[in-house]
Enzyme design. Sequence first.
Site, PDB file in Angstrom:
ATOM      1  N   GLU A 196       0.800  -1.224   0.000  1.00 51.68           N
ATOM      2  CA  GLU A 196       0.000   0.000   0.000  1.00 51.68           C
ATOM      3  C   GLU A 196       0.837   1.281   0.000  1.00 51.68           C
ATOM      4  O   GLU A 196       0.738   2.119   0.893  1.00 51.68           O
ATOM      5  CB  GLU A 196      -0.973  -0.057   1.178  1.00 51.68           C
ATOM      6  CG  GLU A 196      -1.863  -1.297   1.103  1.00 51.68           C
ATOM      7  CD  GLU A 196      -2.738  -1.516   2.321  1.00 51.68           C
ATOM      8  OE1 GLU A 196      -2.805  -0.632   3.186  1.00 51.68           O
ATOM      9  OE2 GLU A 196      -3.359  -2.602   2.394  1.00 51.68           O
ATOM     10  N   GLU A 254      -5.965 -10.655  -1.933  1.00 53.10           N
ATOM     11  CA  GLU A 254      -6.743 -10.593  -0.690  1.00 53.10           C
ATOM     12  C   GLU A 254      -8.258 -10.547  -0.986  1.00 53.10           C
ATOM     13  O   GLU A 254      -9.023  -9.852  -0.351  1.00 53.10           O
ATOM     14  CB  GLU A 254      -6.351  -9.361   0.142  1.00 53.10           C
ATOM     15  CG  GLU A 254      -4.870  -9.250   0.403  1.00 53.10           C
ATOM     16  CD  GLU A 254      -4.490  -8.045   1.238  1.00 53.10           C
ATOM     17  OE1 GLU A 254      -5.372  -7.441   1.872  1.00 53.10           O
ATOM     18  OE2 GLU A 254      -3.289  -7.699   1.282  1.00 53.10           O
TER      19      GLU A 254
END
Length: 375
Positions: free
Chosen positions: A161, A278
């Site tokens: 991220e 994910e």
Amino acid sequence: MDRRQLLKGALVLATAAAEPLRAARPGPATLRDRAARKGLTFGSAVASYQLTGARDYAAILAREAGMLVAEYEMKRDAVQPEANRYDFSGADRIVAFAAANQMAVRGHTLCWYAANPPWLEADLTGPGLTTDRKRMYLREHVRTMLTRYRGRIPEWDVVNEPVDPTQGRPDGMRAKNVWSQALGEQYIDLAFHEARAADPHARLFLNEYGIEAATVPNERKRTAILKLLDRLKGRGVPVDGFGIQAHMRPYKDAFDDEVFARFLDQLRGYGLRISITEMDFSDRGGALDPARRDADMATAARRFLDVALACPATRTVMAWGMCDRYSWLSSPKASDGWPGGQLARVLPLDGALRRKPLYDAIGAAFDAAAPRRTA
Ligand code: G3I
């Protein structure tokens, strides 16, 4: 409990976690099998307590997943709670269970703005350390993890991220990030180069969320990611793959096949391997009738996966858990969670481990996917 009993207990725990659980007899084709038939990998996030708690869940994981990823036990706050103490127990149980069941493991994650232990946050943000020492904090951790699991973890989320255009930087990078605040953007270069040196055979990934949908915020994140990849490639940073987290919100975010397909093609243009890392489908905002929500999530999943798997660079699909009981979205704290203790219905199996339409949609997407020829 004396030391002998403690050791015996640890051995039982390790054995229980590590014993092979894959059914010897051929049963209905599992998601693991349906993916593998096409040269793809399907897997799931897991926490080590789930491997020794309900045995039925562990057995299902062994049958349905060809790869595991630690939901949190390979993150720095879990493995290095104190500066001079590493605790690999949870990570090792997951790796041992995977090895006993012929499963791969993907590493998650070496460097993130979150999940840093308090002592590290304090050191990185405090005045006492030189930049070289802060660099060493990152280098040593990457080297420790890659060395410990060398040859057992074929792909790592090296940096997680890195972008967030809502934080005001012109380049769209995540400003509220202890690593970029301490070392500038070159923290990314350092982490990838150290990982390459520690395990030359591991595939090294950037991993990001909020880049899948046809929304303005997602488009801004995609733009920031592509510009970052241009800079990293220009600096010779060894990025091998890109992780698309796919925390999907079908009732909130528009999805456009062509928009997502174009992004996948752009990633492929950098020579990157693509993993869906994910995947879950939040049912927040749907009808009260679970059957309606289940049908909608399955439709969204099939549509998403058909586009993802149409890109030859996509080789791995990981669900962020196999059953709703363990989803982070089922937590009362989760912003997407349901009130009143209801489980979010976001993963292939419900809270009672029964297959949902989402399970069938994932399997059908693998069945429809073009086979991958190369490893
Ligand atoms: O299980 C321990 C418990 O024994 C301990 O007493 C307690 C004390 O803090 O912690 C418990 O562990 C928690 C763990 O979840 C299991 O519930 C950790 O505190 C908590 O930080 C951890 O949260 C995880 C979060 O990342 C932060 O690491 C979530 O499970 C996990 O789903 C979430 O996953 C992230 C991905 O890594 C990156 N992409 C977004 C995704 C969702 O936020």
